[in-house]
Scaffold this motif. Structure first.
Motif, short mmCIF file in Angstrom:
data_model
loop_
_atom_site.label_atom_id
_atom_site.label_comp_id
_atom_site.label_asym_id
_atom_site.label_seq_id
_atom_site.Cartn_x
_atom_site.Cartn_y
_atom_site.Cartn_z
N PRO A 197 28.39 -17.60 11.60
CA PRO A 197 29.57 -18.31 11.10
C PRO A 197 30.59 -17.40 10.43
N GLU A 198 30.11 -16.31 9.79
CA GLU A 198 31.05 -15.43 9.09
C GLU A 198 31.96 -14.64 10.03
N ASP A 199 31.66 -14.64 11.34
CA ASP A 199 32.48 -13.92 12.32
C ASP A 199 33.46 -14.84 13.04
N ALA A 252 38.42 -9.11 6.66
CA ALA A 252 39.77 -8.60 6.43
C ALA A 252 40.81 -9.71 6.51
N ASP A 253 40.38 -10.92 6.87
CA ASP A 253 41.31 -12.03 6.98
C ASP A 253 40.59 -13.34 6.69
N ARG A 285 37.52 -17.82 2.13
CA ARG A 285 38.26 -17.20 1.03
C ARG A 285 37.33 -16.34 0.18
N PHE A 286 36.11 -16.80 0.01
CA PHE A 286 35.11 -16.02 -0.71
C PHE A 286 34.81 -14.71 0.02
N LEU A 287 34.61 -14.79 1.36
CA LEU A 287 34.33 -13.59 2.14
C LEU A 287 35.50 -12.61 2.08
N PHE A 288 36.73 -13.15 2.14
CA PHE A 288 37.92 -12.30 2.09
C PHE A 288 38.05 -11.65 0.70
N ALA A 289 37.81 -12.42 -0.33
CA ALA A 289 37.95 -11.89 -1.70
C ALA A 289 36.96 -10.79 -2.00
N HIS A 343 25.42 -14.50 4.04
CA HIS A 343 26.78 -14.72 3.52
C HIS A 343 26.92 -16.13 2.95
N VAL A 344 26.35 -17.12 3.67
CA VAL A 344 26.39 -18.49 3.17
C VAL A 344 25.58 -18.60 1.88
#
Length: 303
Positions: A45-47, A91-92, A82-86, A5-6
């Motif tokens: 980190p993404e969690d 989901a947040d 914000r990237f992960l959400f977009a 993800h990073v």
């Protein structure tokens, strides 16, 4: 090891935002540091949750990291989440409810009253019209707390009739009135009488500025005054790096408050639209209150 993800986030920064290698390196370093924090919690980190982010910032604060650096770290996290959400990977955004560390405001630098007097003495010691001009500039600045742009662009008409109050046109063309001290009025009168000596009498008569020059604006420039002030500081035995037009403006406000002026009056004289801007000087009020208590409270010094 960098999470996928990073990696995708950093790739997006390059492809879509044209981030430089140095920027990518900085983001990568900040996110790697956060990943190390999350590794202790046993999650990638993404969690992260909002509490994870707050705990991370608390750890940085405990390690005495500056608020500015903490804000930079938080900015990297905000953009990552914000990237992960977009893209639908989350989901947040866990950073949405996290407050930025407060930067605070540095205390204004100002001179002691003794140092200001040394500057004035050095200006008075300069021979001829240049000395009278330097003295008038310093006396008016210290008496009024004008911004340097307001000072150098004063029209001759502002002081031609020896006013007790100076009318200043400041930011947004707003006018304000500032009392003009007797020493400042004396210095202005002496300078006006010698004003033609620097440009020539004919040129001075045609020039509408109090401090005329051959610059394109027709008056002394900010840089010209700053250079002059640096030379006066050297003559006064003060480090030029510690003396500037703005330091004298701070000195004006600080010394007024130290001698009992109220914050609202100082705000009006400085031309601050909001009193919150003037509140950077409250450390002077705090010190004065401590001195009053220590000097006059019946229990001061006991215990």
């Amino acid at each position: 090891m960098t999470s996928r993800h990073v990696e995708r986030f950093l790739e997006m920064m390059v492809a879509e935002r044209g981030a430089s290698p140095r920027t990518i390196e900085a983001y990568g370093r900040d996110l790697a540091d956060f990943a190390g924090h999350m590794r202790v919690a046993g999650r990638p980190p993404e969690d992260a949750t909002a509490d994870d982010v707050r705990a991370y910032l608390a750890g940085l604060a405990a390690a005495a990291m500056t608020p500015r650096t903490m804000n930079r770290r938080l900015s990297a996290l905000r953009q990552f989440f914000r990237f992960l959400f977009a893209e639908g990977s989350r989901a947040d955004d866990p950073t949405a409810t996290v407050d930025s560390p407060r930067l605070g405001r540095p205390l204004p630098k100002y001179l002691s009253e003794t140092d200001v007097e040394r500057l004035l003495d050095a200006a008075r010691a300069i021979d001829g019209a240049r000395g009278l001009r330097a003295t008038a500039l310093l006396e008016i600045l210290y008496a009024t707390g004008l911004r340097v742009s307001e000072l150098v662009s004063l029209p001759l008409s502002a002081v031609a009739r020896d006013p007790a109050v100076l009318v200043v046109r400041g930011k947004g063309s707003k006018e304000r009135m500032v009392p003009l001290s007797e020493p400042a009025r004396d210095a202005a009168r002496a300078w006006i009488e010698a004003r033609g000596a620097l440009l020539g009498e004919a040129a001075a008569r045609k020039n509408r500025w109090l401090f005329p020059s051959r610059s394109k604006d027709g008056h002394l420039t900010r840089d010209g005054f700053a250079k002059m002030l640096g030379e006066i500081a050297v003559a006064a035995g003060l480090p030029p790096s510690k003396v500037s037009p703005h330091v004298l403006r701070h000195s004006f406000a600080s010394h007024l408050l130290a001698h009992g002026a109220d914050l609202r009056s100082v705000q009006q004289m400085l031309g601050h639209a909001d009193i919150s801007t003037t509140q950077i000087y409250t450390h002077i009020l705090d010190e004065r209150l401590r001195t009053l208590v220590n000097s006059h409270h019946p229990l001061a010094g006991k215990g």
